[in-house]
Scaffold this motif. Structure first.
Motif, PDB file in Angstrom:
ATOM      1  N   GLY A 129      14.636  11.881 -13.561  1.00 43.66           N
ATOM      2  CA  GLY A 129      15.532  12.122 -12.433  1.00 43.66           C
ATOM      3  C   GLY A 129      15.386  11.052 -11.361  1.00 43.66           C
ATOM      4  N   PHE A 130      16.063  11.259 -10.235  1.00 49.33           N
ATOM      5  CA  PHE A 130      16.047  10.305  -9.132  1.00 49.33           C
ATOM      6  C   PHE A 130      15.449  10.960  -7.894  1.00 49.33           C
ATOM      7  CE2 PHE A 130      19.462   8.632 -11.785  1.00 49.33           C
ATOM      8  CZ  PHE A 130      19.158   7.273 -11.801  1.00 49.33           C
ATOM      9  N   LEU A 131      14.756  10.158  -7.101  1.00 47.34           N
ATOM     10  CA  LEU A 131      14.304  10.568  -5.777  1.00 47.34           C
ATOM     11  C   LEU A 131      14.931   9.633  -4.751  1.00 47.34           C
ATOM     12  CD1 LEU A 131      10.494  11.388  -6.100  1.00 47.34           C
ATOM     13  CD2 LEU A 131      12.385  12.972  -5.766  1.00 47.34           C
ATOM     14  N   SER A 132      15.399  10.207  -3.664  1.00 47.49           N
ATOM     15  CA  SER A 132      15.968   9.393  -2.595  1.00 47.49           C
ATOM     16  C   SER A 132      14.853   8.660  -1.854  1.00 47.49           C
ATOM     17  CB  SER A 132      16.748  10.268  -1.611  1.00 47.49           C
ATOM     18  OG  SER A 132      17.844  10.869  -2.254  1.00 47.49           O
ATOM     19  N   GLU A 133      15.087   7.390  -1.561  1.00 45.29           N
ATOM     20  CA  GLU A 133      14.141   6.576  -0.796  1.00 45.29           C
ATOM     21  C   GLU A 133      14.907   5.823   0.284  1.00 45.29           C
ATOM     22  OE1 GLU A 133      10.472   4.895  -2.821  1.00 45.29           O
ATOM     23  OE2 GLU A 133      12.056   4.424  -4.256  1.00 45.29           O
ATOM     24  N   THR A 134      14.160   5.161   1.117  1.00 44.23           N
ATOM     25  CA  THR A 134      14.774   4.229   2.056  1.00 44.23           C
ATOM     26  C   THR A 134      14.228   2.845   1.763  1.00 44.23           C
ATOM     27  OG1 THR A 134      13.042   4.703   3.684  1.00 44.23           O
ATOM     28  CG2 THR A 134      15.121   5.901   3.903  1.00 44.23           C
ATOM     29  N   ARG A 135      15.094   1.852   1.842  1.00 40.11           N
ATOM     30  CA  ARG A 135      14.657   0.474   1.691  1.00 40.11           C
ATOM     31  C   ARG A 135      15.073  -0.292   2.931  1.00 40.11           C
ATOM     32  NH1 ARG A 135      18.745  -3.214   0.118  1.00 40.11           N
ATOM     33  NH2 ARG A 135      17.115  -4.665  -0.503  1.00 40.11           N
ATOM     34  N   ARG A 136      14.335  -1.342   3.211  1.00 41.20           N
ATOM     35  CA  ARG A 136      14.575  -2.112   4.429  1.00 41.20           C
ATOM     36  C   ARG A 136      15.659  -3.151   4.168  1.00 41.20           C
ATOM     37  NH1 ARG A 136      13.762  -0.240   9.348  1.00 41.20           N
ATOM     38  NH2 ARG A 136      12.498  -1.566  10.714  1.00 41.20           N
ATOM     39  N   PHE A 137      16.561  -3.284   5.130  1.00 38.76           N
ATOM     40  CA  PHE A 137      17.620  -4.284   5.035  1.00 38.76           C
ATOM     41  C   PHE A 137      17.618  -5.118   6.297  1.00 38.76           C
ATOM     42  CE2 PHE A 137      22.143  -5.461   5.896  1.00 38.76           C
ATOM     43  CZ  PHE A 137      22.249  -6.410   4.882  1.00 38.76           C
ATOM     44  N   TYR A 138      17.776  -6.435   6.124  1.00 37.91           N
ATOM     45  CA  TYR A 138      17.715  -7.389   7.231  1.00 37.91           C
ATOM     46  C   TYR A 138      19.064  -8.098   7.347  1.00 37.91           C
ATOM     47  CZ  TYR A 138      12.809  -6.396   6.521  1.00 37.91           C
ATOM     48  OH  TYR A 138      11.612  -5.732   6.367  1.00 37.91           O
ATOM     49  N   PRO A 139      19.941  -7.631   8.254  1.00 38.40           N
ATOM     50  CA  PRO A 139      21.281  -8.220   8.361  1.00 38.40           C
ATOM     51  C   PRO A 139      21.259  -9.708   8.667  1.00 38.40           C
ATOM     52  CG  PRO A 139      21.131  -6.162   9.593  1.00 38.40           C
ATOM     53  CD  PRO A 139      19.748  -6.514   9.185  1.00 38.40           C
ATOM     54  N   GLY A 140      20.222 -10.167   9.404  1.00 36.79           N
ATOM     55  CA  GLY A 140      20.149 -11.581   9.763  1.00 36.79           C
ATOM     56  C   GLY A 140      19.662 -12.471   8.647  1.00 36.79           C
ATOM     57  N   GLY A 141      19.185 -11.865   7.561  1.00 38.23           N
ATOM     58  CA  GLY A 141      18.697 -12.654   6.437  1.00 38.23           C
ATOM     59  C   GLY A 141      17.588 -13.608   6.845  1.00 38.23           C
ATOM     60  N   PRO A 142      17.595 -14.823   6.301  1.00 37.26           N
ATOM     61  CA  PRO A 142      16.491 -15.760   6.559  1.00 37.26           C
ATOM     62  C   PRO A 142      16.386 -16.230   7.998  1.00 37.26           C
ATOM     63  CG  PRO A 142      18.249 -16.809   5.290  1.00 37.26           C
ATOM     64  CD  PRO A 142      18.567 -15.348   5.337  1.00 37.26           C
ATOM     65  N   SER A 143      17.424 -16.067   8.800  1.00 37.14           N
ATOM     66  CA  SER A 143      17.380 -16.593  10.169  1.00 37.14           C
ATOM     67  C   SER A 143      16.258 -15.977  10.993  1.00 37.14           C
ATOM     68  CB  SER A 143      18.723 -16.386  10.873  1.00 37.14           C
ATOM     69  OG  SER A 143      18.989 -15.010  11.029  1.00 37.14           O
ATOM     70  N   VAL A 144      15.844 -14.742  10.664  1.00 35.14           N
ATOM     71  CA  VAL A 144      14.769 -14.109  11.424  1.00 35.14           C
ATOM     72  C   VAL A 144      13.597 -13.705  10.519  1.00 35.14           C
ATOM     73  CG1 VAL A 144      16.222 -13.253  13.302  1.00 35.14           C
ATOM     74  CG2 VAL A 144      15.963 -11.885  11.222  1.00 35.14           C
ATOM     75  N   GLY A 145      13.566 -14.237   9.306  1.00 35.07           N
ATOM     76  CA  GLY A 145      12.566 -13.809   8.340  1.00 35.07           C
ATOM     77  C   GLY A 145      11.140 -13.954   8.829  1.00 35.07           C
ATOM     78  N   HIS A 146      10.802 -15.099   9.412  1.00 35.28           N
ATOM     79  CA  HIS A 146       9.424 -15.314   9.849  1.00 35.28           C
ATOM     80  C   HIS A 146       9.051 -14.459  11.048  1.00 35.28           C
ATOM     81  CE1 HIS A 146       9.437 -19.380   7.652  1.00 35.28           C
ATOM     82  NE2 HIS A 146       8.542 -18.610   7.064  1.00 35.28           N
ATOM     83  N   ILE A 147      10.028 -13.922  11.730  1.00 30.75           N
ATOM     84  CA  ILE A 147       9.742 -13.084  12.894  1.00 30.75           C
ATOM     85  C   ILE A 147       9.617 -11.622  12.490  1.00 30.75           C
ATOM     86  CG2 ILE A 147      10.583 -12.281  15.140  1.00 30.75           C
ATOM     87  CD1 ILE A 147      12.045 -15.005  15.362  1.00 30.75           C
ATOM     88  N   VAL A 148      10.640 -11.073  11.843  1.00 28.87           N
ATOM     89  CA  VAL A 148      10.599  -9.651  11.501  1.00 28.87           C
ATOM     90  C   VAL A 148       9.663  -9.387  10.337  1.00 28.87           C
ATOM     91  CG1 VAL A 148      12.901  -9.178  12.401  1.00 28.87           C
ATOM     92  CG2 VAL A 148      12.638  -9.830  10.003  1.00 28.87           C
ATOM     93  N   GLY A 149       9.430 -10.379   9.462  1.00 24.73           N
ATOM     94  CA  GLY A 149       8.595 -10.153   8.303  1.00 24.73           C
ATOM     95  C   GLY A 149       9.315  -9.318   7.263  1.00 24.73           C
ATOM     96  N   HIS A 150       8.585  -8.472   6.532  1.00 27.20           N
ATOM     97  CA  HIS A 150       9.208  -7.651   5.500  1.00 27.20           C
ATOM     98  C   HIS A 150       8.295  -6.490   5.135  1.00 27.20           C
ATOM     99  CE1 HIS A 150       6.874 -10.772   3.334  1.00 27.20           C
ATOM    100  NE2 HIS A 150       6.585  -9.789   2.479  1.00 27.20           N
ATOM    101  N   THR A 151       8.816  -5.595   4.316  1.00 21.42           N
ATOM    102  CA  THR A 151       8.058  -4.424   3.859  1.00 21.42           C
ATOM    103  C   THR A 151       7.830  -4.518   2.354  1.00 21.42           C
ATOM    104  OG1 THR A 151      10.083  -3.135   3.497  1.00 21.42           O
ATOM    105  CG2 THR A 151       9.044  -2.972   5.676  1.00 21.42           C
ATOM    106  N   ASP A 152       6.938  -3.656   1.860  1.00 24.31           N
ATOM    107  CA  ASP A 152       6.713  -3.612   0.421  1.00 24.31           C
ATOM    108  C   ASP A 152       7.630  -2.566  -0.220  1.00 24.31           C
ATOM    109  OD1 ASP A 152       5.617  -1.140   1.023  1.00 24.31           O
ATOM    110  OD2 ASP A 152       3.540  -1.745   0.635  1.00 24.31           O
ATOM    111  N   ILE A 153       7.434  -2.281  -1.482  1.00 23.77           N
ATOM    112  CA  ILE A 153       8.301  -1.367  -2.215  1.00 23.77           C
ATOM    113  C   ILE A 153       8.247   0.047  -1.649  1.00 23.77           C
ATOM    114  CG2 ILE A 153       6.553  -0.730  -3.908  1.00 23.77           C
ATOM    115  CD1 ILE A 153      10.289  -1.400  -4.612  1.00 23.77           C
TER     116      ILE A 153
END
Length: 559
Positions: free
Chosen positions: A142-166
């Motif tokens: 079956g499926f479980l609902s999750e949330t994933r992180r989305f970055y509208p600015g893409g690479p323009s702010v990558g080094h600032i906002v960073g990122h999350t894991d799975i």
């Protein structure tokens, strides 16, 4: 006889007490059950954390200083299995692999075998595949609902906002900082689950300025055929980071890119010998300590010899220079002599107060410690005076540069909004107001009559200092590989913003004789300020240079 009667009465008393305690406990439990029965379902769910709730943990949005979204949560679904309920494993493997062609069949068969109660099969499955998997009708899958992180600015702010894991946990940048600030604890107790809105985390970044800086860095990389570039915009009055870009960067929507060492955040996590921009700090300590004045003559007629080392000027004048001219002509000889006059002990004390010996204290986790020589003989004092023999991050230079022009107050940079009053509370004085005013005069003079002429932008009174540093290589320094920089402030008579541009290994433009900072880093600063100036300062002032210089002169004479 009496003893037996006493023991019997004692036993009856203990039994009675036990009955009272049991009745009391049952009464509490019954009352709680009645209370829960009368409580709305939503409120009951707030106290009940299921395994599904755990994978639905939410994160707050990250927004820029104007409320533009930099990071947000999106709903997604992940495929799981209960192996003990799957039944025919081979059939399940065949069906799943037919609609999920990129899944590893051997791993899938292993995961579905046995009697485990839960196993993830594939995280974050696209919506186009969910229906296909659902239609297979495999029991125990079956499926479980999750949330994933989305970055509208893409690479323009990558080094600032960073990122999350799975699992949507912050592992880099401000995402990691937010977790360290208590979000992880909230998620653990179920207070940051899906459906609970968390207040957005507001950063000091201005997304408009960030886009402009990144765009101009991209143009500079192409124009000068460089390896990498860094751009920083600071509010000189608050030390807020308004923009910070390091190219090549990475897209936080594809965190695997962050593993590429070439995509390092060079602004705060890379250390470099940045060359002549350090003359800004050498002259500041010389003026502040009283060793020299703006008009003190310095003998730059001949190369400076210290032991077996000889220090030359790139564009030698072969004459006496005033301190003002040492800055204008970027004289290595003059700067080294000022540093030697200040003395190694005071030089180190000033550099430490400017933050050059310690890791930058800021919210971003990815920061590097400067590389500082353990021994400090005269030759080290002399070479550090013009930015060799000490390696720091570009952010170190930008923040110290802001302190040189803002009246002499140093404070750690911040990625969160900060008022000027707050900055003054935590800041420390590193040079006097009079010295700061003289530094503004020097930077203006260099911006109009020195190596910074190509950074001029009408209406914004740009002043600054170039730096062209030969890159350290095994066995010495390369004559063909350089790191160029330009440290600027505007408007220089009342500095509100500091801009630092660093370009790694630029090549000469066609038709230009050199690849020094005045030919690439300075024009890039001009391009940045011409774009971000109107965003940050509502009304440009088209004053002539003489009027601005008079304003600075009056300022430091009156202070």
């Amino acid at each position: 006889m009496r003893r037996a009667q006493g023991e019997e009465q004692g036993a009856k008393g203990r039994i009675a007490l036990l009955i009272v305690v049991c009745v009391g406990l049952f009464g509490l439990i019954g009352g709680r059950l009645v209370s829960l029965g009368m409580t709305p379902a939503e409120a009951r769910n707030a106290y009940h954390v299921t395994p599904q709730d755990e994978v639905q943990a939410s994160r707050p949005d990250i927004v820029d200083r104007n409320g533009e979204v930099l990071a947000t949560d999106l709903a997604t679904a992940s495929l799981y299995a209960e192996p003990r309920n799957v039944g025919l494993v081979d059939e399940a493997v065949e069906k799943l692999s037919s609609v999920l062609p990129d899944i590893d069949v051997a791993t899938l068969r292993r995961d579905l075998s046995g009697d485990r109660g839960f196993v993830w099969l594939k995280r974050e499955i696209p919506s186009r595949l969910r229906e296909k998997v659902h239609d297979l009708g495999i029991p125990g899958v079956g499926f479980l609902s999750e949330t994933r992180r989305f970055y509208p600015g893409g690479p323009s702010v990558g080094h600032i906002v960073g990122h999350t894991d799975i699992d949507n946990a912050g592992i880099a940048g401000m995402e990691k900082t937010i977790d360290g600030g208590g979000l992880g604890a909230l998620q653990a107790v179920g207070l940051a689950r899906k459906g609970r809105s968390l207040a957005p985390v507001r950063l000091s970044i201005d997304l408009r300025v960030q886009h402009a800086v990144r765009d101009e860095l991209s143009r500079a990389l192409e124009r000068y055929r460089a390896l990498a570039a860094v751009g920083i915009v600071l509010d000189a009055r608050t030390m807020e980071v308004v923009a910070m870009s390091s190219l090549p960067d990475y897209n936080p929507n594809n965190p695997a890119e962050a593993l590429d060492p070439n995509r390092l955040n060079r602004a705060t996590a890379g250390v470099y010998e940045l060359g002549s921009v350090f003359k800004t700090f050498t002259l500041a300590m010389g003026l502040d300590s009283g060793v020299v004045t703006l008009n003190t003559p310095i003998d730059a007629r001949y190369p400076l010899k210290i032991g077996r080392f000889t220090i030359h000027d790139f564009h030698a004048t072969h004459r006496w220079l005033t301190v003002k001219e040492v800055f204008q002509h970027s004289s290595n000889i003059g700067s080294a002599k000022i540093a030697l006059a200040v003395g190694a002990k005071r030089q180190k004390a000033y550099l430490k107060s400017f933050g050059m010996f310690d890791r930058i204290e800021t919210e971003l986790p990815e920061t590097a410690r400067p590389l500082v020589q353990k021994s400090w003989p005269d030759v080290t004092a002399a070479t550090v005076a013009f930015g060799h023999g000490i390696s720091v991050t570009p952010m170190h230079v930008a923040v110290a540069g802001a302190a040189m022009v803002n009246g002499g107050i140093y404070a750690p940079p911040t990625f969160y909004p900060r008022s000027e009053a707050e900055m003054m509370t935590i800041g420390r004085r590193v040079i006097s107001p009079q010295t700061s005013a003289m530094m503004r005069e020097l930077m203006l003079f260099n911006g109009t009559d020195g190596s910074g002429r190509n950074a001029r932008v009408p209406g914004y009174n740009v002043g600054g200092k170039t730096g062209t540093a030969e890159k350290a290589v095994k066995g010495g320094y390369s004559e063909s590989k350089r790191i160029n920089s330009f440290l600027a402030a505007f408007p220089i008579d009342d500095p509100q913003y500091v801009v630092l541009i660093v370009i790694d290994e630029p090549k000469p433009e066609e038709g230009k004789p050199y690849a020094t900072a005045g030919y690439n880093a300075a024009p890039t600063v001009a391009n940045v300020i011409s774009r971000v100036g109107p965003m940050l300062i509502k009304t440009p002032r088209f004053e002539n240079d003489d009027a601005v210089e008079r304003a600075i002169t009056v300022a430091y004479q009156d202070e």
